[in-house]
Motif scaffolding. Sequence first.
Motif, short mmCIF file in Angstrom:
data_model
loop_
_atom_site.label_atom_id
_atom_site.label_comp_id
_atom_site.label_asym_id
_atom_site.label_seq_id
_atom_site.Cartn_x
_atom_site.Cartn_y
_atom_site.Cartn_z
N LEU A 18 23.84 -16.28 -3.83
CA LEU A 18 24.03 -15.34 -3.82
C LEU A 18 24.05 -13.87 -4.41
O LEU A 18 23.89 -12.76 -4.58
CB LEU A 18 24.94 -14.99 -2.12
CG LEU A 18 24.37 -16.08 -1.31
CD1 LEU A 18 25.83 -15.90 0.07
CD2 LEU A 18 23.42 -14.74 -0.35
N ALA A 19 25.08 -14.26 -5.55
CA ALA A 19 25.68 -13.41 -6.45
C ALA A 19 24.55 -12.83 -7.67
O ALA A 19 24.52 -11.52 -7.67
CB ALA A 19 26.85 -14.49 -7.44
N ASN A 20 23.69 -13.97 -7.81
CA ASN A 20 22.65 -13.69 -8.42
C ASN A 20 21.72 -13.20 -8.13
O ASN A 20 20.84 -12.04 -8.57
CB ASN A 20 22.06 -15.09 -9.05
CG ASN A 20 22.63 -15.08 -10.33
OD1 ASN A 20 22.72 -14.19 -11.18
ND2 ASN A 20 23.56 -16.70 -10.51
N LYS A 21 21.70 -13.10 -7.12
CA LYS A 21 20.22 -12.26 -5.82
C LYS A 21 20.66 -11.10 -5.75
O LYS A 21 20.14 -9.33 -5.84
CB LYS A 21 20.72 -12.47 -4.30
CG LYS A 21 19.42 -14.04 -3.74
CD LYS A 21 19.84 -13.99 -2.44
CE LYS A 21 18.96 -15.76 -1.96
NZ LYS A 21 18.73 -15.71 -0.32
N GLU A 22 22.05 -10.47 -5.41
CA GLU A 22 23.15 -9.35 -5.91
C GLU A 22 22.13 -8.25 -6.78
O GLU A 22 22.52 -7.31 -6.54
CB GLU A 22 23.79 -9.27 -5.02
CG GLU A 22 24.90 -7.43 -4.64
CD GLU A 22 26.06 -7.52 -3.98
OE1 GLU A 22 26.53 -7.39 -4.63
OE2 GLU A 22 26.07 -8.42 -3.32
N LEU A 23 22.70 -8.74 -7.80
CA LEU A 23 22.76 -8.59 -9.57
C LEU A 23 20.93 -7.89 -9.76
O LEU A 23 20.40 -7.27 -9.72
CB LEU A 23 23.07 -9.78 -10.21
CG LEU A 23 23.51 -9.16 -11.44
CD1 LEU A 23 23.89 -7.83 -11.71
CD2 LEU A 23 23.22 -10.08 -12.35
N HIS A 24 20.60 -8.94 -8.46
CA HIS A 24 18.81 -8.74 -9.18
C HIS A 24 18.42 -7.91 -8.63
O HIS A 24 17.29 -7.42 -9.63
CB HIS A 24 18.28 -10.25 -8.83
CG HIS A 24 17.04 -10.18 -9.17
ND1 HIS A 24 15.98 -9.87 -8.21
CD2 HIS A 24 16.03 -10.76 -10.18
CE1 HIS A 24 14.46 -10.20 -8.60
NE2 HIS A 24 15.00 -10.36 -10.14
N THR A 25 18.19 -7.68 -7.45
CA THR A 25 18.72 -6.57 -6.28
C THR A 25 18.78 -4.82 -6.78
O THR A 25 18.18 -4.15 -6.89
CB THR A 25 19.15 -6.43 -4.66
OG1 THR A 25 17.94 -7.78 -4.84
CG2 THR A 25 18.41 -5.95 -3.84
N TYR A 26 20.06 -5.00 -7.04
CA TYR A 26 21.04 -3.96 -7.96
C TYR A 26 19.84 -3.58 -9.03
O TYR A 26 19.58 -2.13 -9.72
CB TYR A 26 22.63 -3.98 -8.44
CG TYR A 26 22.54 -3.11 -9.16
CD1 TYR A 26 23.44 -2.48 -8.08
CD2 TYR A 26 22.27 -2.16 -10.32
CE1 TYR A 26 23.62 -1.30 -8.30
CE2 TYR A 26 23.38 -1.68 -10.64
CZ TYR A 26 23.82 -0.32 -9.55
OH TYR A 26 24.24 0.43 -10.35
N ILE A 27 19.64 -4.12 -10.08
CA ILE A 27 19.29 -4.34 -11.36
C ILE A 27 17.77 -3.44 -10.94
O ILE A 27 17.47 -2.80 -11.54
CB ILE A 27 18.54 -5.33 -12.09
CG1 ILE A 27 19.99 -5.49 -13.15
CG2 ILE A 27 17.26 -5.63 -13.12
CD1 ILE A 27 20.09 -6.66 -13.46
N ASN A 28 16.65 -4.51 -9.39
CA ASN A 28 15.71 -3.58 -9.52
C ASN A 28 14.86 -3.10 -8.67
O ASN A 28 14.31 -1.97 -8.58
CB ASN A 28 14.69 -4.86 -8.95
CG ASN A 28 14.20 -5.97 -10.04
OD1 ASN A 28 13.24 -5.91 -11.16
ND2 ASN A 28 15.17 -6.94 -10.10
N LYS A 29 16.09 -2.62 -8.13
CA LYS A 29 16.35 -1.71 -6.79
C LYS A 29 17.04 -0.18 -6.90
O LYS A 29 17.18 0.93 -6.89
CB LYS A 29 16.47 -1.53 -5.37
CG LYS A 29 15.27 -3.18 -5.82
CD LYS A 29 15.24 -3.83 -3.18
CE LYS A 29 13.98 -4.49 -3.44
NZ LYS A 29 14.32 -4.61 -1.64
N ASN A 30 18.14 -0.52 -7.65
CA ASN A 30 19.60 0.40 -7.68
C ASN A 30 19.99 1.08 -9.15
O ASN A 30 21.01 1.92 -9.06
CB ASN A 30 21.02 -0.05 -6.71
CG ASN A 30 20.35 -0.56 -5.34
OD1 ASN A 30 19.86 0.21 -4.92
ND2 ASN A 30 20.97 -1.38 -4.92
N LEU A 31 19.31 0.46 -10.04
CA LEU A 31 19.45 0.87 -11.50
C LEU A 31 19.69 2.08 -11.99
O LEU A 31 18.43 2.80 -11.00
CB LEU A 31 18.80 -0.01 -12.04
CG LEU A 31 19.86 0.15 -13.57
CD1 LEU A 31 20.31 -0.77 -13.46
CD2 LEU A 31 18.26 -1.04 -14.57
N SER A 32 20.26 2.67 -12.23
CA SER A 32 20.43 4.23 -12.84
C SER A 32 21.15 4.86 -14.16
O SER A 32 21.08 3.01 -15.33
CB SER A 32 21.74 4.91 -12.34
OG SER A 32 22.42 4.61 -12.34
#
Length: 250
Positions: A18-32
């Motif tokens: 779950l932690a890796n999922k959240e980080l992977h999602t952040y990098i691919n969808k929320n990165l600034s």
Amino acid sequence: MNNLTASYKNSFIEAVILANKELHTYINKNLSLNDYEYTNITGFGGDNSLKMDLIAENIFIKYLAEFGNIYSEECGLLDTNKEFTIVIDPLDGSNNFYSSLPYYGTSIALQKDGEVIAGFVTNLVSGIITYRAFESEINYFSLLKDKKIIPINSNKTKISVFERAYEYPQICQKLHDNKIKFRSLGAVALSLCDAKNYNFVLYCGQIREFDIAAALYICKNLFIYKTKKIVFISQNKDTFDLVKEIINEF
């Protein structure tokens, strides 16, 4: 490990995923662009921390702190007097990430009494978690497919990996003399974890637990040579003996 309940084991594995999922999602969808800024914070590992390093670390702390003490490259040791310690590199290959070189990931090792009992290394570009947990065989989990997978692998290779090769020109020359092709990829945990895919993986330099703990557990069935400044893994005994002889000359 007999005192570990199935519930603890399953919950820990799920929390890492779950932690890796959240980080992977952040990098691919929320990165600034702000995430690429360096902070004034020097991580426990000695490097200046990116904002992305700290974001990643906080995600892992959120999911994993309930399972044990946290020992992370950025914050150092968060000791809560628990039985277990979780060794974290929240962004393995930070310089690659910063430079948009697509080879970076995460590394998580669970320790009990100083001994690693579970290791997880995630390639955040491919979205694949490679892990061995509680004496299991090696498993693979796809963050993109949200399930365990069996990777397709030719079981053949033409290269080896030598991390930090640029600091050891004499070893590079000796490998060249022996017609050994190698790459230096810039994410130590990822490279060590994938040693079974290469002729060998060699890392020379300052050895930090964050970089090697999970990968060494995952690769524990391979040939491993470790000193204060060297970690060397190969699946082939002849290659292992040859390269070990080379590196011991220096």
